[in-house]
Design a protein around this motif. Structure first.
Motif, PDB file in Angstrom:
ATOM      1  N   ARG A 155       0.797  -1.328   0.141  1.00  0.00           N
ATOM      2  CA  ARG A 155       0.238   0.051   0.005  1.00  0.00           C
ATOM      3  C   ARG A 155       0.913   1.326  -0.082  1.00  0.00           C
ATOM      4  O   ARG A 155       0.631   2.377  -0.613  1.00  0.00           O
ATOM      5  CB  ARG A 155      -0.916  -0.037   1.264  1.00  0.00           C
ATOM      6  CG  ARG A 155      -1.806   1.215   1.461  1.00  0.00           C
ATOM      7  CD  ARG A 155      -2.698   1.093   2.643  1.00  0.00           C
ATOM      8  NE  ARG A 155      -3.812   1.859   2.332  1.00  0.00           N
ATOM      9  CZ  ARG A 155      -3.917   3.229   2.855  1.00  0.00           C
ATOM     10  NH1 ARG A 155      -2.405   3.640   3.354  1.00  0.00           N
ATOM     11  NH2 ARG A 155      -4.815   4.143   2.968  1.00  0.00           N
ATOM     12  N   GLU A 156       1.942   1.157   0.803  1.00  0.00           N
ATOM     13  CA  GLU A 156       2.892   2.363   0.739  1.00  0.00           C
ATOM     14  C   GLU A 156       3.670   2.607  -0.368  1.00  0.00           C
ATOM     15  O   GLU A 156       3.842   3.849  -0.793  1.00  0.00           O
ATOM     16  CB  GLU A 156       3.597   2.374   2.052  1.00  0.00           C
ATOM     17  CG  GLU A 156       4.768   3.431   2.305  1.00  0.00           C
ATOM     18  CD  GLU A 156       3.843   4.779   2.699  1.00  0.00           C
ATOM     19  OE1 GLU A 156       4.767   5.663   2.768  1.00  0.00           O
ATOM     20  OE2 GLU A 156       2.846   4.652   3.192  1.00  0.00           O
ATOM     21  N   SER A 158       2.583   1.742  -3.208  1.00  0.00           N
ATOM     22  CA  SER A 158       1.870   2.283  -4.245  1.00  0.00           C
ATOM     23  C   SER A 158       1.635   3.752  -4.242  1.00  0.00           C
ATOM     24  O   SER A 158       1.743   4.698  -5.238  1.00  0.00           O
ATOM     25  CB  SER A 158       0.339   1.677  -4.319  1.00  0.00           C
ATOM     26  OG  SER A 158       0.190   0.497  -4.707  1.00  0.00           O
ATOM     27  N   ILE A 159       1.367   4.236  -2.903  1.00  0.00           N
ATOM     28  CA  ILE A 159       1.224   5.944  -2.577  1.00  0.00           C
ATOM     29  C   ILE A 159       2.672   6.442  -2.947  1.00  0.00           C
ATOM     30  O   ILE A 159       2.593   7.488  -3.870  1.00  0.00           O
ATOM     31  CB  ILE A 159       0.804   5.874  -1.208  1.00  0.00           C
ATOM     32  CG1 ILE A 159      -0.536   5.388  -0.928  1.00  0.00           C
ATOM     33  CG2 ILE A 159       0.911   7.397  -0.905  1.00  0.00           C
ATOM     34  CD1 ILE A 159      -0.728   5.303   0.527  1.00  0.00           C
ATOM     35  N   THR A 187      -4.608  -0.554  -4.890  1.00  0.00           N
ATOM     36  CA  THR A 187      -3.991  -2.008  -4.415  1.00  0.00           C
ATOM     37  C   THR A 187      -5.127  -2.906  -4.908  1.00  0.00           C
ATOM     38  O   THR A 187      -6.254  -2.484  -4.843  1.00  0.00           O
ATOM     39  CB  THR A 187      -3.849  -2.057  -2.919  1.00  0.00           C
ATOM     40  OG1 THR A 187      -5.095  -1.654  -2.299  1.00  0.00           O
ATOM     41  CG2 THR A 187      -2.822  -1.083  -2.432  1.00  0.00           C
ATOM     42  N   SER A 196      -8.736  -1.330  -4.923  1.00  0.00           N
ATOM     43  CA  SER A 196      -9.173  -0.320  -3.910  1.00  0.00           C
ATOM     44  C   SER A 196      -8.244   0.938  -4.145  1.00  0.00           C
ATOM     45  O   SER A 196      -6.886   0.875  -4.152  1.00  0.00           O
ATOM     46  CB  SER A 196      -9.167  -0.682  -2.601  1.00  0.00           C
ATOM     47  OG  SER A 196      -9.942  -1.968  -2.442  1.00  0.00           O
ATOM     48  N   VAL A 198      -6.387   4.099  -2.672  1.00  0.00           N
ATOM     49  CA  VAL A 198      -5.724   4.182  -1.737  1.00  0.00           C
ATOM     50  C   VAL A 198      -5.273   5.710  -1.428  1.00  0.00           C
ATOM     51  O   VAL A 198      -5.119   6.241  -0.418  1.00  0.00           O
ATOM     52  CB  VAL A 198      -4.456   3.277  -1.144  1.00  0.00           C
ATOM     53  CG1 VAL A 198      -5.165   1.809  -0.928  1.00  0.00           C
ATOM     54  CG2 VAL A 198      -3.320   3.291  -2.091  1.00  0.00           C
ATOM     55  N   SER A 199      -4.929   6.229  -2.401  1.00  0.00           N
ATOM     56  CA  SER A 199      -4.564   7.667  -2.590  1.00  0.00           C
ATOM     57  C   SER A 199      -4.921   8.196  -3.866  1.00  0.00           C
ATOM     58  O   SER A 199      -4.792   7.653  -4.965  1.00  0.00           O
ATOM     59  CB  SER A 199      -3.287   8.050  -2.162  1.00  0.00           C
ATOM     60  OG  SER A 199      -2.359   7.839  -2.936  1.00  0.00           O
TER      61      SER A 199
END
Length: 205
Positions: A155-156, A158-159, A187, A196, A198-199
């Motif tokens: 997740r981090e 991807s951001i 993600t 989903s 995430v940012s």
């Protein structure tokens, strides 16, 4: 289907397609011979998807789109380099694509290797080392947030990747500032099939 003209419309179209995929109601659009023939002389994709090379992450399938709909770039662990940036710039500047999706997934092998390397202090051999080195800054960022598991690091990553490509490319950053482009960090769950958000950078609402 009409081509989305804004980042928000493009993301909503992808999200709708992913929902069909999750619920086993995919419509498989734009995959017939007539559409294939119409695309022979030009392309006009409404999104560029920069994702992991994992065989289970086929963008056109999980977002239920067809030929000519999305411009796809894939590397192990969606590792960002100059060739990827140039390809993304082409999609934005030449093709006028209004959305970039940075697509990570759970249990990512590239991110797993980077996390393990960070923990052990040992780098893998060969060119896999290059992949790990490009993912490691995201591992460090995740650790600063006390995130140590692979999926949390995905997740981090991807951001951070979405932010880095905007910071690295003047073409991309100017398109975001002008409201012509959105960049979505997403993600994907391998088991559920759901993508989903995430940012996001730029207007995706």
């Amino acid at each position: 289907m009409p081509r989305p003209s804004s980042p928000a419309e493009a993301w909503h179209l992808l999200a709708e397609g992913n929902e069909r995929f999750v619920t086993s109601s995919s419509s498989h659009p734009n995959q017939d011979a007539l559409h294939r023939s119409r695309l022979a002389s030009s392309q006009n994709p409404f999104a560029v998807i920069f994702g992991c090379s994992d065989s289970r992450l086929a963008a056109e399938i999980i977002f239920d789109v067809g030929l000519g709909d999305v411009f796809v770039v894939r590397t192990a662990g969606q590792a960002l380099d100059n060739a990827v940036l140039g390809t993304l710039e082409y999609a934005v500047d030449v093709l006028g694509t209004p959305l970039i999706v940075v697509l990570g997934h759970d249990s990512c092998g590239g991110v797993t290797a980077a996390v393990e390397s960070f923990h052990s202090g040992q780098m893998p051999s060969g060119f896999v080392r290059d992949v790990v080195e490009k993912i490691t800054p995201s591992v460090i960022s995740a650790r600063r947030r006390d995130v140590k598991d692979v999926n949390g690091t995905v997740r981090e990553h991807s951001i951070q990747t979405a932010a880095r490509l905007v910071e690295s490319s003047k073409i991309i950053s100017e398109a975001v500032e002008a409201g012509k482009l959105g960049v979505a960090a997403v993600t994907y769950s391998l088991e559920e099939g759901r993508a989903s958000l995430v940012s996001g950078l730029g207007s995706l609402d």
